[in-house]
Scaffold this active site. Structure first.
Site, PDB file in Angstrom:
ATOM      1  N   VAL A  89       0.733  -1.090  -0.019  1.00 46.49           N
ATOM      2  CA  VAL A  89      -0.022   0.033   0.033  1.00 46.49           C
ATOM      3  C   VAL A  89       0.909   1.199   0.022  1.00 46.49           C
ATOM      4  O   VAL A  89       1.982   1.513   0.883  1.00 46.49           O
ATOM      5  CB  VAL A  89      -0.895   0.092   1.378  1.00 46.49           C
ATOM      6  CG1 VAL A  89      -1.841   1.217   1.209  1.00 46.49           C
ATOM      7  CG2 VAL A  89      -2.025  -1.155   1.184  1.00 46.49           C
ATOM      8  N   SER A 117       5.791  -1.441  -0.826  1.00 46.81           N
ATOM      9  CA  SER A 117       5.321  -0.858  -2.122  1.00 46.81           C
ATOM     10  C   SER A 117       6.604   0.074  -2.605  1.00 46.81           C
ATOM     11  O   SER A 117       7.432   0.679  -1.788  1.00 46.81           O
ATOM     12  CB  SER A 117       4.349   0.229  -1.820  1.00 46.81           C
ATOM     13  OG  SER A 117       3.892   0.891  -3.129  1.00 46.81           O
ATOM     14  N   TYR A 140       7.051  -1.713  -9.574  1.00 47.57           N
ATOM     15  CA  TYR A 140       6.716  -1.362 -10.671  1.00 47.57           C
ATOM     16  C   TYR A 140       7.659  -1.135 -11.780  1.00 47.57           C
ATOM     17  O   TYR A 140       8.819  -0.335 -11.249  1.00 47.57           O
ATOM     18  CB  TYR A 140       5.953  -0.013 -10.668  1.00 47.57           C
ATOM     19  CG  TYR A 140       4.812   0.310  -9.866  1.00 47.57           C
ATOM     20  CD1 TYR A 140       3.531  -0.323 -10.659  1.00 47.57           C
ATOM     21  CD2 TYR A 140       4.477   0.627  -8.644  1.00 47.57           C
ATOM     22  CE1 TYR A 140       2.226  -0.236 -10.043  1.00 47.57           C
ATOM     23  CE2 TYR A 140       3.162   0.740  -8.012  1.00 47.57           C
ATOM     24  CZ  TYR A 140       2.172   0.314  -8.711  1.00 47.57           C
ATOM     25  OH  TYR A 140       0.801   0.391  -8.127  1.00 47.57           O
ATOM     26  N   THR A 166       3.980  -5.511 -10.265  1.00 50.69           N
ATOM     27  CA  THR A 166       2.776  -5.343 -10.437  1.00 50.69           C
ATOM     28  C   THR A 166       2.631  -5.056 -12.041  1.00 50.69           C
ATOM     29  O   THR A 166       3.234  -4.262 -12.698  1.00 50.69           O
ATOM     30  CB  THR A 166       2.070  -3.977  -9.688  1.00 50.69           C
ATOM     31  OG1 THR A 166       2.038  -4.162  -8.270  1.00 50.69           O
ATOM     32  CG2 THR A 166       0.897  -3.552 -10.248  1.00 50.69           C
ATOM     33  N   LYS A 241       1.901  -9.605  -9.922  1.00 49.89           N
ATOM     34  CA  LYS A 241       0.638  -9.289  -9.120  1.00 49.89           C
ATOM     35  C   LYS A 241      -0.304  -8.287 -10.396  1.00 49.89           C
ATOM     36  O   LYS A 241       0.208  -7.707 -10.820  1.00 49.89           O
ATOM     37  CB  LYS A 241       1.026  -8.267  -7.821  1.00 49.89           C
ATOM     38  CG  LYS A 241      -0.237  -7.829  -7.383  1.00 49.89           C
ATOM     39  CD  LYS A 241       0.178  -6.759  -6.213  1.00 49.89           C
ATOM     40  CE  LYS A 241      -0.655  -6.024  -5.253  1.00 49.89           C
ATOM     41  NZ  LYS A 241      -1.588  -5.064  -6.268  1.00 49.89           N
ATOM     42  N   HIS A 265      -6.439  -5.001  -8.248  1.00 49.71           N
ATOM     43  CA  HIS A 265      -5.686  -3.628  -7.763  1.00 49.71           C
ATOM     44  C   HIS A 265      -6.616  -3.163  -6.819  1.00 49.71           C
ATOM     45  O   HIS A 265      -6.919  -1.931  -6.661  1.00 49.71           O
ATOM     46  CB  HIS A 265      -5.420  -2.699  -8.689  1.00 49.71           C
ATOM     47  CG  HIS A 265      -4.051  -1.781  -8.608  1.00 49.71           C
ATOM     48  ND1 HIS A 265      -3.018  -2.254  -9.428  1.00 49.71           N
ATOM     49  CD2 HIS A 265      -3.732  -0.908  -7.933  1.00 49.71           C
ATOM     50  CE1 HIS A 265      -1.828  -1.405  -8.685  1.00 49.71           C
ATOM     51  NE2 HIS A 265      -2.431  -0.523  -7.798  1.00 49.71           N
ATOM     52  N   ASP A 296      -5.664 -11.096  -3.327  1.00 47.65           N
ATOM     53  CA  ASP A 296      -6.132 -10.050  -2.385  1.00 47.65           C
ATOM     54  C   ASP A 296      -7.423  -9.480  -3.065  1.00 47.65           C
ATOM     55  O   ASP A 296      -8.176  -9.573  -4.136  1.00 47.65           O
ATOM     56  CB  ASP A 296      -5.141  -8.879  -2.483  1.00 47.65           C
ATOM     57  CG  ASP A 296      -4.837  -8.220  -3.792  1.00 47.65           C
ATOM     58  OD1 ASP A 296      -5.727  -8.238  -4.889  1.00 47.65           O
ATOM     59  OD2 ASP A 296      -4.033  -7.479  -3.966  1.00 47.65           O
ATOM     60  N   ARG A 300     -12.217  -9.175   4.607  1.00 48.30           N
ATOM     61  CA  ARG A 300     -12.420  -8.483   5.912  1.00 48.30           C
ATOM     62  C   ARG A 300     -12.684  -9.587   7.221  1.00 48.30           C
ATOM     63  O   ARG A 300     -12.868  -9.101   8.114  1.00 48.30           O
ATOM     64  CB  ARG A 300     -13.609  -7.671   5.665  1.00 48.30           C
ATOM     65  CG  ARG A 300     -13.673  -6.412   4.626  1.00 48.30           C
ATOM     66  CD  ARG A 300     -12.607  -5.744   5.107  1.00 48.30           C
ATOM     67  NE  ARG A 300     -12.725  -4.290   4.081  1.00 48.30           N
ATOM     68  CZ  ARG A 300     -11.974  -4.339   2.832  1.00 48.30           C
ATOM     69  NH1 ARG A 300     -11.127  -5.240   2.785  1.00 48.30           N
ATOM     70  NH2 ARG A 300     -11.984  -3.336   2.331  1.00 48.30           N
ATOM     71  N   GLY A 319      -5.042  -5.405   2.346  1.00 46.69           N
ATOM     72  CA  GLY A 319      -4.524  -4.035   2.115  1.00 46.69           C
ATOM     73  C   GLY A 319      -5.283  -2.905   3.103  1.00 46.69           C
ATOM     74  O   GLY A 319      -4.904  -2.632   4.163  1.00 46.69           O
TER      75      GLY A 319
END
Length: 369
Positions: A89, A117, A140, A166, A241, A265, A296, A300, A319
């Site tokens: 994140v 990240s 990235y 990603t 990902k 995402h 992902d 919850r 996340g």
């Protein structure tokens, strides 16, 4: 080495992950909240990620022998106590002044792996110094390939155990909620790991011309060849990902990736995609156990983790839930979110007769064959 946080008293009204959300919201600015919780366009994919888990019902089993039960697993060279990792994140100092450092401490207290990240608001080296649990680095592939190579070298030198590249965001999604809030990074929050990178020349579309195609951004967007290049420059396992299509999953496996993360995402790129849980079974069939599958999006509850494992995932990443905990209570909140989810997972396993993760199977999903 930074000491692990002591778990503090948690208010009695926080009984599950969702209870952290209002506490987090009141501690964040409206624009930062819009950035964290918003999705692309009409946010239908964002909503469906959550709804998919609610649609599924479980089958229970009774009188099973649960002695010696545990949730341990091996994942890409990591020996984990339970199958819940922290997803990458960006800009976590939007949620808490200590940002990723607090997250790393909370993860370490619970023995959970954390994926850092590229756009972290704390340097990848500082996070590695704070962490006492395994770290992966989310990457990235930048237009500046030399800078990308340097990022990989930094992650290797700092002790990161894998790269998570990603692949589903060659451009940002159209996040209208974020736009309406006027979101901009405040002073003191930036992508510190990208300092010094050569940027692309500015591209402003003129009226009547294409706003995107032919722009420098898409001219430098990563391809399958870039994935192969990345694998050639590192000794670390490379996971991808953002895979939502079984044919893409098969291509990734054929190119020797170490794992696949089924992800849309968090509903933040292309609105209208299905929920990750809904595409998981088809991707699992395509992969046929050749590499681990992670998922992902929308988790919850610990029972959500169970459902993902039953439908083919080896582990999951969360996340927004841990960022709610981070915003509300720093490292203690992150640790508590992990503890809640692990507890709920173990309760679900016990009540469905599953002493280990290997016992979780599709037959425990109502209507599955």
């Amino acid at each position: 080495m930074t000491p692990l946080p002591k778990l503090q008293q948690i208010p009695a009204e926080i009984a599950c992950v969702a209870d952290y959300e209002p506490f987090a919201r009141e501690r964040m600015t409206p624009s930062a909240w819009a950035y964290l919780v918003g999705g692309a366009a009409d946010e239908s994919t964002l909503a469906d990620n959550l709804a998919a888990f609610r649609r599924i019902r479980l089958q229970n089993r009774v009188l099973e022998d649960l002695r010696g039960g545990h949730t341990r697993l091996d994942l890409c060279g990591l020996a984990l106590d339970y199958p819940i990792l922290l997803a990458p994140v960006a800009f976590q100092r939007l949620a808490h002044p200590e940002g990723e450092l607090a997250t790393a401490l909370g993860a370490s207290a619970m023995g959970a792996a954390m994926v850092v990240s590229t756009q972290a608001s704390v340097s990848l080296e500082a996070i590695a110094q704070a962490a006492q649990a395994p770290l992966w680095f989310q990457l990235y592939i930048q237009p500046d390939r030399d800078f990308t190579r340097d990022l990989v070298r930094r992650a290797e030198a700092a002790g990161y155990r894998a790269l998570v590249v990603t692949v589903d965001a060659p451009v940002n999604g159209l996040r209208n909620r974020e736009q309406r809030s006027g979101f901009a990074l405040p002073d003191g929050v930036e992508a510190v790991n990208l300092k010094g990178m050569r940027g692309l020349p500015p591209s402003i579309a003129q009226p009547g011309s294409s706003p995107l195609f032919g722009s420098p951004l898409l001219e430098h967007a990563p391809t399958w060849k870039d994935l192969e290049w990345l694998q050639s420059i590192t000794h670390l396992p490379v996971l991808v990902k953002g895979v939502m299509n079984p044919s893409d999953a098969s291509r990734a496996v054929e190119r020797g990736v170490a794992g696949i993360l089924v992800s849309n995402h968090g509903g933040r790129t292309l609105d209208g995609l299905p929920a990750t849980l809904d595409v998981l079974p088809a991707i699992a069939r395509a992969v046929q156990g050749r590499v681990p599958l992670l998922l992902d999006g929308g988790i919850r509850r610990g029972s959500d983790v169970f459902k993902a494992l039953a439908l083919g995932a080896s582990a999951v990443m969360i996340g927004r839930p841990y960022v709610f905990g981070l915003a509300a209570a720093g490292a203690t909140g992150v640790a508590h979110v992990l503890h809640l989810l692990r507890t709920e997972l173990e309760v679900t396993m016990a009540l469905t007769g599953c002493p280990t993760l290997d016992a979780i199977e599709a037959s425990l999903i109502l209507g599955s064959s």
